[in-house]
Design a protein around this motif. Structure first.
Motif, PDB file in Angstrom:
ATOM      1  N   LYS A  39     -37.129 -11.766  20.333  1.00  0.00           N
ATOM      2  CA  LYS A  39     -37.115 -12.658  19.181  1.00  0.00           C
ATOM      3  C   LYS A  39     -38.214 -12.278  18.196  1.00  0.00           C
ATOM      4  O   LYS A  39     -37.989 -12.243  16.975  1.00  0.00           O
ATOM      5  CB  LYS A  39     -37.305 -14.102  19.635  1.00  0.00           C
ATOM      6  N   ALA A  40     -39.402 -11.993  18.708  1.00  0.00           N
ATOM      7  CA  ALA A  40     -40.530 -11.612  17.845  1.00  0.00           C
ATOM      8  C   ALA A  40     -40.213 -10.327  17.083  1.00  0.00           C
ATOM      9  O   ALA A  40     -40.500 -10.211  15.888  1.00  0.00           O
ATOM     10  CB  ALA A  40     -41.788 -11.441  18.688  1.00  0.00           C
ATOM     11  N   LYS A  41     -39.578  -9.373  17.762  1.00  0.00           N
ATOM     12  CA  LYS A  41     -39.190  -8.119  17.101  1.00  0.00           C
ATOM     13  C   LYS A  41     -38.133  -8.386  16.032  1.00  0.00           C
ATOM     14  O   LYS A  41     -38.155  -7.789  14.951  1.00  0.00           O
ATOM     15  CB  LYS A  41     -38.662  -7.125  18.134  1.00  0.00           C
ATOM     16  N   GLY A  42     -37.222  -9.293  16.361  1.00  0.00           N
ATOM     17  CA  GLY A  42     -36.192  -9.646  15.392  1.00  0.00           C
ATOM     18  C   GLY A  42     -36.767 -10.310  14.160  1.00  0.00           C
ATOM     19  O   GLY A  42     -36.355 -10.025  13.032  1.00  0.00           O
ATOM     20  N   GLN A  56     -29.829  -6.577  16.254  1.00  0.00           N
ATOM     21  CA  GLN A  56     -29.910  -5.950  17.582  1.00  0.00           C
ATOM     22  C   GLN A  56     -30.941  -6.666  18.456  1.00  0.00           C
ATOM     23  O   GLN A  56     -30.695  -6.919  19.651  1.00  0.00           O
ATOM     24  CB  GLN A  56     -30.261  -4.472  17.441  1.00  0.00           C
ATOM     25  N   HIS A  57     -32.076  -6.995  17.875  1.00  0.00           N
ATOM     26  CA  HIS A  57     -33.132  -7.667  18.650  1.00  0.00           C
ATOM     27  C   HIS A  57     -32.717  -9.089  19.035  1.00  0.00           C
ATOM     28  O   HIS A  57     -32.950  -9.514  20.178  1.00  0.00           O
ATOM     29  CB  HIS A  57     -34.429  -7.691  17.851  1.00  0.00           C
ATOM     30  N   PHE A  58     -32.117  -9.817  18.099  1.00  0.00           N
ATOM     31  CA  PHE A  58     -31.696 -11.178  18.430  1.00  0.00           C
ATOM     32  C   PHE A  58     -30.556 -11.166  19.447  1.00  0.00           C
ATOM     33  O   PHE A  58     -30.463 -12.068  20.286  1.00  0.00           O
ATOM     34  CB  PHE A  58     -31.283 -11.931  17.165  1.00  0.00           C
ATOM     35  N   PHE A  71     -32.143 -18.452  18.610  1.00  0.00           N
ATOM     36  CA  PHE A  71     -31.684 -17.067  18.573  1.00  0.00           C
ATOM     37  C   PHE A  71     -30.375 -16.954  17.792  1.00  0.00           C
ATOM     38  O   PHE A  71     -30.183 -16.038  16.983  1.00  0.00           O
ATOM     39  CB  PHE A  71     -31.485 -16.515  19.990  1.00  0.00           C
ATOM     40  N   PHE A  72     -29.482 -17.904  18.007  1.00  0.00           N
ATOM     41  CA  PHE A  72     -28.208 -17.901  17.291  1.00  0.00           C
ATOM     42  C   PHE A  72     -28.410 -18.233  15.816  1.00  0.00           C
ATOM     43  O   PHE A  72     -27.747 -17.670  14.946  1.00  0.00           O
ATOM     44  CB  PHE A  72     -27.240 -18.892  17.938  1.00  0.00           C
ATOM     45  N   SER A  73     -29.333 -19.139  15.541  1.00  0.00           N
ATOM     46  CA  SER A  73     -29.646 -19.480  14.158  1.00  0.00           C
ATOM     47  C   SER A  73     -30.179 -18.259  13.408  1.00  0.00           C
ATOM     48  O   SER A  73     -29.755 -17.969  12.281  1.00  0.00           O
ATOM     49  CB  SER A  73     -30.687 -20.607  14.126  1.00  0.00           C
ATOM     50  N   ASN A  74     -31.106 -17.549  14.037  1.00  0.00           N
ATOM     51  CA  ASN A  74     -31.707 -16.383  13.387  1.00  0.00           C
ATOM     52  C   ASN A  74     -30.683 -15.267  13.173  1.00  0.00           C
ATOM     53  O   ASN A  74     -30.670 -14.616  12.128  1.00  0.00           O
ATOM     54  CB  ASN A  74     -32.873 -15.866  14.228  1.00  0.00           C
ATOM     55  N   CYS A  95     -25.068 -22.451  17.450  1.00  0.00           N
ATOM     56  CA  CYS A  95     -26.387 -23.084  17.299  1.00  0.00           C
ATOM     57  C   CYS A  95     -26.252 -24.607  17.293  1.00  0.00           C
ATOM     58  O   CYS A  95     -26.984 -25.311  17.988  1.00  0.00           O
ATOM     59  CB  CYS A  95     -27.048 -22.595  16.015  1.00  0.00           C
ATOM     60  N   VAL A  96     -25.306 -25.112  16.500  1.00  0.00           N
ATOM     61  CA  VAL A  96     -25.085 -26.552  16.412  1.00  0.00           C
ATOM     62  C   VAL A  96     -24.607 -27.108  17.751  1.00  0.00           C
ATOM     63  O   VAL A  96     -24.991 -28.211  18.159  1.00  0.00           O
ATOM     64  CB  VAL A  96     -24.067 -26.870  15.295  1.00  0.00           C
TER      65      VAL A  96
END
Length: 225
Positions: A39-42, A56-58, A71-74, A95-96
């Motif tokens: 997540k941080a990389k994303g 790819q990161h997420f 994660f889905f939101s991002n 996400c919802v």
């Protein structure tokens, strides 16, 4: 003959059964620490506008923990930035689903629906989000845009020029756009038969270039009548 269900209790006594069960259990548990690293990389890639790398990161984060709504939101935001709105909607919806009391998820879902021209769905989504966060400016703006597009306000909708140059919030509001809207929407055609309303419309069109803010105010007042 041995009863079908009699084999399972006997498996429990076998030396290989418990290790196999533990392996399966732990292999399917979320690895939140690893997911947080991706997540941080994303987030870093997203900030650099490298949306494909961020996806790819997420995605990797989701593979390690598919229970985290963020994660889905991002990833939805990444897809929207690449104008891949079908995928943005999938992630926004997930996400919802995972976190229905998180208002930001509705902004992701509503944005994707808006750009897919699913204006009715977008209106419903933004309204649901505003029930959770009544003062959220992004949700308010999204609802306004989706509502205008739903009712075919001139200049509204995807590609309608809203938020661009002249014309204020409602885009390039002029005679040609009004005629186009009337051809598509019989209700607008009926409204054009009202001389008092058309007098206001004429004034609003004249204000379009010189005073967009006043035009916006008059339009809002006319819509509330």
């Amino acid at each position: 003959a041995q009863a079908p269900g009699a084999t399972f209790p006997r498996l429990l006594g076998q030396p290989s059964f418990l290790p196999a069960l533990l392996h399966f259990t732990f292999a399917n548990m979320p690895d939140k620490e690893k997911a947080a690293e991706y997540k941080a990389k994303g987030n870093t890639a997203f900030a650099a506008k490298d949306f494909e790398d961020a996806i790819q990161h997420f995605t990797a984060a989701i593979e390690h923990d598919n229970t985290d709504h963020v994660f889905f939101s991002n990833r939805s935001a990444c897809y929207a930035s690449l104008e891949e709105y079908d995928k943005a909607l999938e992630d926004g919806s997930e996400c919802v689903k995972l976190k229905p009391d998180w208002a930001k998820g509705y902004t992701r879902k509503g944005l994707a629906e808006y750009f897919l021209r699913k204006y009715d769905d977008a209106v419903d989504t933004y309204k649901a989000g505003l029930k959770l966060a009544p003062d959220d400016p992004t949700l308010k703006e999204g609802l306004q845009k989706a509502t205008d597009a739903k009712y075919e306000v001139p200049g509204a909708g995807v590609g309608g020029g809203r938020g661009g140059g002249g014309g204020g919030l409602f885009g390039n509001f002029d005679a040609s756009s009004l005629a186009t809207a009337a051809a598509k929407n019989p209700k607008i055609k009926e409204y054009m038969k009202d001389p008092n309303l058309m007098q206001q419309v004429t004034m609003m069109m004249q204000l379009g270039q010189s005073n967009p803010a006043m035009q916006q105010q008059m339009l809002m007042q006319a819509m509330q009548q």
